[in-house]
Design a protein around this motif. Structure first.
Motif: not given
Length: 226
Positions: A3-4, A6, A18, A21-22, A29, A32
């Motif tokens: 899980e990220v 931004v 984002a 990232v996905d 992501a 944000p």
């Protein structure tokens, strides 16, 4: 999934990052944040944040201020700085506050993908836990500095290597050389050669599927899925 979060004051840039990232297998992501206050609120309230892509220039505080406050509050999410700040003092401060990587804007998708894939390798290296001999310690510290792309031997094409890589990363499961050939338009022999290269360099993982008779079928999956 990793899980990220931004964090970027530019709404458009945050949305693009984002989306980047996905596109990387194994990463997701969350919504944000566009300020230091929003970033801290997300870290406090989301069920899980594994990694923060942190801009330095935020409207209320700096990204490093956010990292300091996260640590003060006991949040241990990993941090990769993603910022236009390129002065050595900021880079050095990011290192001292535990940032794992530093990506200077502007960058292409491949640049961020390389950082994320290196981070995924680091997590896999650490998953085993326990004690580490010197060789294992060296591997842990080297996981984030490994080249993002394998060094291609003579006679290998970067374009073909990228075709095979994209076929693997876009697949829902392991693929055989024949399936790669059908998806990329290269011959089965060429697909097999590049798959073996990706396996040797740790980018792809080999699995075997046994049928009713004969030799097992070699199937490959992009390493970040492993």
């Amino acid at each position: 999934m990793i899980e990220v979060l931004v964090v970027d004051d530019d709404v458009r840039v945050a949305r693009v990052n984002a989306a980047y990232v996905d596109k990387v297998p194994g990463f997701h992501a969350v919504r944000p944040a566009h300020s230091a206050a929003e970033a801290l609120e997300r870290v406090e309230t989301l069920p899980r944040v594994d990694l923060v892509l942190m801009d330095h220039y935020l409207p209320d505080e700096t990204g490093l201020d956010v990292v300091r406050e996260m640590r003060r509050r006991g949040h241990q999410a990993d941090v990769i700085m993603v910022t236009a700040a390129r002065d050595v003092a900021t880079v050095q401060a990011a290192m001292r506050h535990g940032a794992l990587q530093y990506l200077v804007k502007p960058f292409a998708f491949a640049g961020l993908r390389g950082k994320l894939e290196a981070y995924a390798r680091l997590r896999r290296t650490l998953d085993g836990g326990g004690e580490a001999e010197q060789a294992e310690v060296d591997r842990i510290f080297g996981a984030l500095s490994e080249s993002t792309e394998p060094q291609l031997p003579k006679g290998h094409s970067p374009t073909t290597a990228d075709l095979v890589r994209r076929a693997l990363t876009g697949a829902e499961g392991p693929l055989s050389a024949q399936e790669i050939a059908e998806r990329t338009g290269v011959s089965r022999q060429t697909a097999q050669r590049y798959l073996k290269l990706l396996e040797r360099t740790g980018r792809a993982t080999l699995t075997l599927r046994y049928g009713d008779a004969g030799r097992p079928e070699h199937r490959y999956v992009w390493a970040t899925r492993a």
